[in-house]
Design a protein around this motif. Structure first.
Motif, PDB file in Angstrom:
ATOM      1  N   GLN A   1      51.799  -6.989  19.445  1.00 59.02           N
ATOM      2  CA  GLN A   1      52.262  -7.368  17.909  1.00 59.02           C
ATOM      3  C   GLN A   1      51.307  -6.579  17.042  1.00 59.02           C
ATOM      4  O   GLN A   1      51.744  -6.190  15.866  1.00 59.02           O
TER       5      GLN A   1
ATOM      6  N   LEU B   1      52.367  -3.746  14.248  1.00 50.67           N
ATOM      7  CA  LEU B   1      52.002  -3.972  13.002  1.00 50.67           C
ATOM      8  C   LEU B   1      51.227  -2.777  12.497  1.00 50.67           C
ATOM      9  O   LEU B   1      51.368  -2.417  11.173  1.00 50.67           O
TER      10      LEU B   1
ATOM     11  N   ALA C   1      56.312  -5.014   7.220  1.00 49.39           N
ATOM     12  CA  ALA C   1      55.887  -4.916   8.533  1.00 49.39           C
ATOM     13  C   ALA C   1      56.060  -6.026   9.451  1.00 49.39           C
ATOM     14  O   ALA C   1      56.476  -5.863  10.438  1.00 49.39           O
ATOM     15  N   CYS C   2      55.571  -7.362   8.809  1.00 52.22           N
ATOM     16  CA  CYS C   2      55.668  -8.515   9.634  1.00 52.22           C
ATOM     17  C   CYS C   2      57.224  -8.979   9.739  1.00 52.22           C
ATOM     18  O   CYS C   2      57.479  -9.541  10.785  1.00 52.22           O
TER      19      CYS C   2
ATOM     20  N   GLN D   1      51.458 -15.197   9.431  1.00 51.14           N
ATOM     21  CA  GLN D   1      51.170 -14.001   8.876  1.00 51.14           C
ATOM     22  C   GLN D   1      49.802 -13.907   8.256  1.00 51.14           C
ATOM     23  O   GLN D   1      49.115 -12.709   8.386  1.00 51.14           O
TER      24      GLN D   1
ATOM     25  N   TYR E   1      47.313 -12.865  10.874  1.00 48.40           N
ATOM     26  CA  TYR E   1      47.573 -11.097  11.270  1.00 48.40           C
ATOM     27  C   TYR E   1      47.106 -10.502  10.418  1.00 48.40           C
ATOM     28  O   TYR E   1      46.616  -9.453  10.661  1.00 48.40           O
TER      29      TYR E   1
END
Length: 342
Positions: free
Chosen positions: A258, A262, A275-276, A286, A289
């Protein structure tokens, strides 16, 4: 031919019908279970010998040809698994597969390839289409919404439990739709409630609150938040409670993929929100990340992913460092707040 995942068991009812099965997808649990279904069908047909090859930096196609041609008087057919760690096989690899399918060895062996979701460009390549004509490709798609809930209800029933509607919704929210984490929770619930039967929201919530401190999910979150001490403590607890190392590998590898996807989209100029959305990261996660992806370059993420692959080799006794020691190293790097320049 292309085959839907839910039709695989029926297709294999009387044994494998193709020389090659390619299972692809980004749900490690479903990919693993599809491969398990093929293995079970192969055993029913008397195929007992199994060899596993990993298409990593040390792989060469000469190894592949050595395995497919190495049959003894006591082994009539062999199951060979080829594991890919990217959603793309280079032109050389596709050429080798086409050659294999046209050789007598394809009748002597059963080849099973597992990989992440295949890239669109890969599917359109002529050589891949040639492979597909003589094999069975089973793409595994992520389960979402009602499909996810139905899958969890069915999985719970196979374990002797019936989850109420509220309990299923809570499980989905708690795990953010992470199928592996949810399946692991159901397995542990079976141990906590051996009598089975109906489980409601209150029972599930109480159990998850007690269990969440040292879960795979908590380990992943600690890594994303650069909480190194907490991540290492959780990993030690998982080891002490005799968690299976492959489950930890799957969880960490999934997060690394992931992050790599990303980071790639961000490097291409895409906004973080876009992008998410592209990578399908839940809005609630989010913030985790965002903190993690800016600590690493794409190259660094790829190197960590390679290290996680080494853990898989160690689990199978093909690496001199014990798997849990390698996992500790992986977590130390993933959860570092200050990452050295590549």
């Amino acid at each position: 031919m292309k085959l839907a995942a839910h039709k695989l068991a029926g297709h294999l009812k009387n044994g494998p019908k193709a020389p090659l099965y390619w299972i692809s997808g980004d749900e490690p649990l479903l990919v693993q279970e599809a491969c398990d279904t093929i293995r079970a069908s192969a055993r029913q047909q008397g195929i007992e010998t199994r060899e596993v090859l990993h298409l990593d930096a040390h792989f060469s196609w000469s190894q592949f040809w050595e395995q497919v041609s190495n049959l003894s008087l006591f082994v009539s057919r062999k199951l060979i698994e080829l594991r890919l760690y990217q959603g793309k096989l280079a032109a050389e690899g596709l050429k080798e597969l086409v050659a294999y399918l046209g050789s007598p060895y394809a009748q002597d062996n059963l080849l099973v390839i597992s990989s992440p979701k295949l890239e669109t460009a890969q599917i359109k390549v002529k050589a891949f289409q040639q492979v597909q004509e003589q094999s069975v490709w089973v793409p595994i798609w992520p389960l979402e919404g009602q499909a996810w809930q139905q899958h969890m209800r069915h999985r719970a029933q196979t374990l002797g439990m019936q989850l109420t509607e509220e309990a299923v919704h809570f499980l989905q929210t708690h795990t953010e739709g992470n199928l592996l984490a949810a399946a692991q929770t159901l397995t542990k619930l079976q141990l906590a409630y051996p009598q089975g039967g109906a489980l409601d929201l209150e029972q599930l919530s109480e159990y998850l609150q007690e269990d969440s401190r040292f879960s795979l999910f908590a380990l992943v979150d600690a890594c994303l938040l650069a909480q190194q001490a907490r991540a290492l403590h959780i990993l030690a607890q998982l080891r002490a409670s005799q968690h299976e190392a492959p489950l930890v590998v799957w969880a960490l590898a999934r997060e690394m993929r992931q992050l790599m996807h990303l980071r790639y989209h961000l490097d291409e100029g895409m906004t973080f929100a876009s992008a998410c959305k592209q990578v399908k990261i839940f809005e609630k996660r989010q913030v985790l990340y965002r903190k993690a992806v800016h600590r690493f370059t794409l190259y660094q993420l790829e190197q960590i992913h390679l290290l996680i692959q080494q853990v898989d080799l160690a689990i199978r006794g093909q690496h001199w460092v014990p798997p849990w020691d390698l996992l500790t190293c992986c977590v130390q790097i993933m959860a570092r707040a200050d990452v050295p320049d590549a």
